[in-house]
Design an enzyme around this catalytic site. Structure first.
Site, PDB file in Angstrom:
ATOM      1  N   SER A  59       0.840  -1.200   0.000  1.00  0.00           N
ATOM      2  CA  SER A  59       0.000   0.000   0.000  1.00  0.00           C
ATOM      3  C   SER A  59       0.874   1.249   0.000  1.00  0.00           C
ATOM      4  CB  SER A  59      -0.947   0.006   1.195  1.00  0.00           C
ATOM      5  OG  SER A  59      -0.225  -0.270   2.358  1.00  0.00           O
ATOM      6  N   HIS A  80      -9.887  -1.956  -0.231  1.00  0.00           N
ATOM      7  CA  HIS A  80     -10.250  -1.723  -1.621  1.00  0.00           C
ATOM      8  C   HIS A  80      -9.016  -1.502  -2.464  1.00  0.00           C
ATOM      9  CE1 HIS A  80     -11.100   1.577   1.183  1.00  0.00           C
ATOM     10  NE2 HIS A  80     -10.094   2.088   0.512  1.00  0.00           N
ATOM     11  N   HIS A 132      -4.129  -9.065   3.801  1.00  0.00           N
ATOM     12  CA  HIS A 132      -3.341  -9.359   5.002  1.00  0.00           C
ATOM     13  C   HIS A 132      -4.129 -10.287   5.915  1.00  0.00           C
ATOM     14  CE1 HIS A 132      -1.885  -5.331   3.694  1.00  0.00           C
ATOM     15  NE2 HIS A 132      -0.709  -5.803   4.082  1.00  0.00           N
ATOM     16  N   TYR A 146      -4.393  -9.926   9.065  1.00  0.00           N
ATOM     17  CA  TYR A 146      -5.113  -9.154  10.078  1.00  0.00           C
ATOM     18  C   TYR A 146      -6.433  -8.586   9.556  1.00  0.00           C
ATOM     19  CZ  TYR A 146      -2.959  -5.001   7.934  1.00  0.00           C
ATOM     20  OH  TYR A 146      -2.560  -4.042   7.055  1.00  0.00           O
ATOM     21  N   GLU A 147      -6.626  -8.647   8.231  1.00  0.00           N
ATOM     22  CA  GLU A 147      -7.919  -8.220   7.676  1.00  0.00           C
ATOM     23  C   GLU A 147      -8.924  -9.373   7.672  1.00  0.00           C
ATOM     24  OE1 GLU A 147      -6.920  -5.014   4.268  1.00  0.00           O
ATOM     25  OE2 GLU A 147      -5.842  -6.909   4.079  1.00  0.00           O
ATOM     26  N   ALA A 169       6.034  -2.321   3.426  1.00  0.00           N
ATOM     27  CA  ALA A 169       6.399  -1.288   4.402  1.00  0.00           C
ATOM     28  C   ALA A 169       6.787  -2.028   5.675  1.00  0.00           C
ATOM     29  CB  ALA A 169       5.211  -0.381   4.665  1.00  0.00           C
ATOM     30  N   MET A 181       4.017  -6.988   8.337  1.00  0.00           N
ATOM     31  CA  MET A 181       2.844  -7.854   8.491  1.00  0.00           C
ATOM     32  C   MET A 181       2.439  -8.500   7.167  1.00  0.00           C
ATOM     33  SD  MET A 181       0.586  -5.300  10.834  1.00  0.00           S
ATOM     34  CE  MET A 181       1.375  -4.279  12.064  1.00  0.00           C
ATOM     35  N   SER A 182       3.402  -8.688   6.293  1.00  0.00           N
ATOM     36  CA  SER A 182       3.058  -9.280   4.988  1.00  0.00           C
ATOM     37  C   SER A 182       4.222 -10.152   4.521  1.00  0.00           C
ATOM     38  CB  SER A 182       2.794  -8.162   3.969  1.00  0.00           C
ATOM     39  OG  SER A 182       3.983  -7.433   3.714  1.00  0.00           O
ATOM     40  N   ASN A 240       9.123   3.513   9.642  1.00  0.00           N
ATOM     41  CA  ASN A 240       9.191   3.983  11.041  1.00  0.00           C
ATOM     42  C   ASN A 240      10.219   3.145  11.788  1.00  0.00           C
ATOM     43  OD1 ASN A 240       6.817   1.935  10.607  1.00  0.00           O
ATOM     44  ND2 ASN A 240       7.542   1.622  12.707  1.00  0.00           N
ATOM     45  N   HIS A 268       0.072   5.809  12.747  1.00  0.00           N
ATOM     46  CA  HIS A 268      -0.142   5.222  11.420  1.00  0.00           C
ATOM     47  C   HIS A 268       0.013   6.276  10.324  1.00  0.00           C
ATOM     48  CE1 HIS A 268      -1.368   2.212   8.625  1.00  0.00           C
ATOM     49  NE2 HIS A 268      -2.460   2.859   8.278  1.00  0.00           N
TER      50      HIS A 268
END
Ligand code: HPA
Length: 281
Positions: free
Chosen positions: A30, A61, A83, A85-86, A113, A210-211, A234, A246
């Site tokens: 993203s 989306h 992901h 977490y989704e 990221a 996270m990916s 970060n 975020h």
């Protein structure tokens, strides 16, 4: 329909829509989708238009494939990903990668990221991933469409040296600093605790996100050669005096995304026609 049939059908539909079938694909995290604007003759196919991909409600989306040419080289971009977490399962997370493999893609460049764990890393840094630690506790099932996928030995050396070398050369020619490091993939969605970051640092982790880890496992199982780059958005929890927001992560992402796009734009033409792989096929 069996999962393997759904993947094959999605690949057939994608093949019909694309002007050329590319050997090379890129997964853009993203905020990293800028490369799509550089494509000549772009053709966009939304995840929603293909069978087997999670609906937009799960995926967030904007998930889409964009085919086109970069300096004349056919390339397919996967813009966005799902992901864990989704709410996506391991199989859903890797379905786009399996569609790419079924389409005939041989080389996959993955971007993400990440938080910087290694001292000295700063927001905006780019890190070429040279190994990974999967801490998602999200194994791919033995019913995977690719035979033997769950037990693939190709994960022992997941990142292809030739492809990674082309990326390093491209970064050098673009004048963009590119370090190397180990990526740890966690489930999320929360950023880590201070104690988790101390643990990761002791484990030898350089960047955390996270990916990526499941995508790499699925791509290697399918015999693809893989390289991956993290954009450090970060410092990991506890390493910076300010609390993690975020919005800051997103802002750094968009500022540094241009440099990552330049590297990919310079690396992709070097990777075609496909050079010798160093990984076991
Ligand atoms: N932790 C996990 N995932 C991330 C981070 C982080 O600090 N930054 C961007 N993605």
């Amino acid at each position: 329909m069996e999962a393997a049939d759904v993947v094959a059908q999605a690949a057939r539909e994608l093949r019909q829509r694309l002007p050329t079938v590319p050997c090379l694909a890129t997964v853009l995290g993203s905020g990293l989708g800028g490369l799509a604007e550089a494509l000549e003759e772009p053709v966009s196919v939304s995840f929603d238009e293909l069978p087997g991909l999670p609906s937009a409600t799960v995926a967030g989306h904007g998930g889409r494939f964009v085919g086109g040419r970069l300096d004349g080289v056919a390339v397919l971009l996967q813009c966005g990903r799902v992901h864990g977490y989704e709410g996506a399962t391991a199989e859903q997370i890797v379905t786009p990668v399996r569609i790419l493999a079924s389409l005939g893609v041989e080389t996959l460049l993955i971007t993400n990221a990440a938080g910087g764990v290694r001292p000295g890393l700063a927001p905006g840094d780019l890190v070429l991933i040279n190994d990974q630690i999967d801490l998602t506790f999200r194994p791919l099932s033995t019913a995977a469409p690719t035979p033997g996928a769950a037990r693939s030995e190709r994960l022992g050396d997941p990142f292809d040296r030739v492809v990674s070398g082309a990326i390093r050369d491209a970064a050098r020619d673009c004048g963009v600093p590119l370090g190397g490091g180990t990526y740890a993939g966690l489930h999320g969605p929360s950023y880590e605790t201070r104690a988790e970051i101390r643990m990761l640092a002791r484990m030898g982790v350089d960047v955390v996100g996270m990916s990526t880890v499941s995508e790499v496992a699925a791509a290697r199982a399918a015999g693809l050669r893989v390289a991956a780059i993290s954009l450090v958005t970060n410092l990991a929890t506890g390493l910076s005096p300010e609390a993690l927001a975020h919005e800051d992560v997103l802002a750094v992402g968009s500022a540094a995304a241009g440099r990552l796009t330049r590297i990919l734009g310079a690396a992709i033409p070097r990777l075609e026609p496909s050079s010798q792989s160093t990984g076991a096929k």
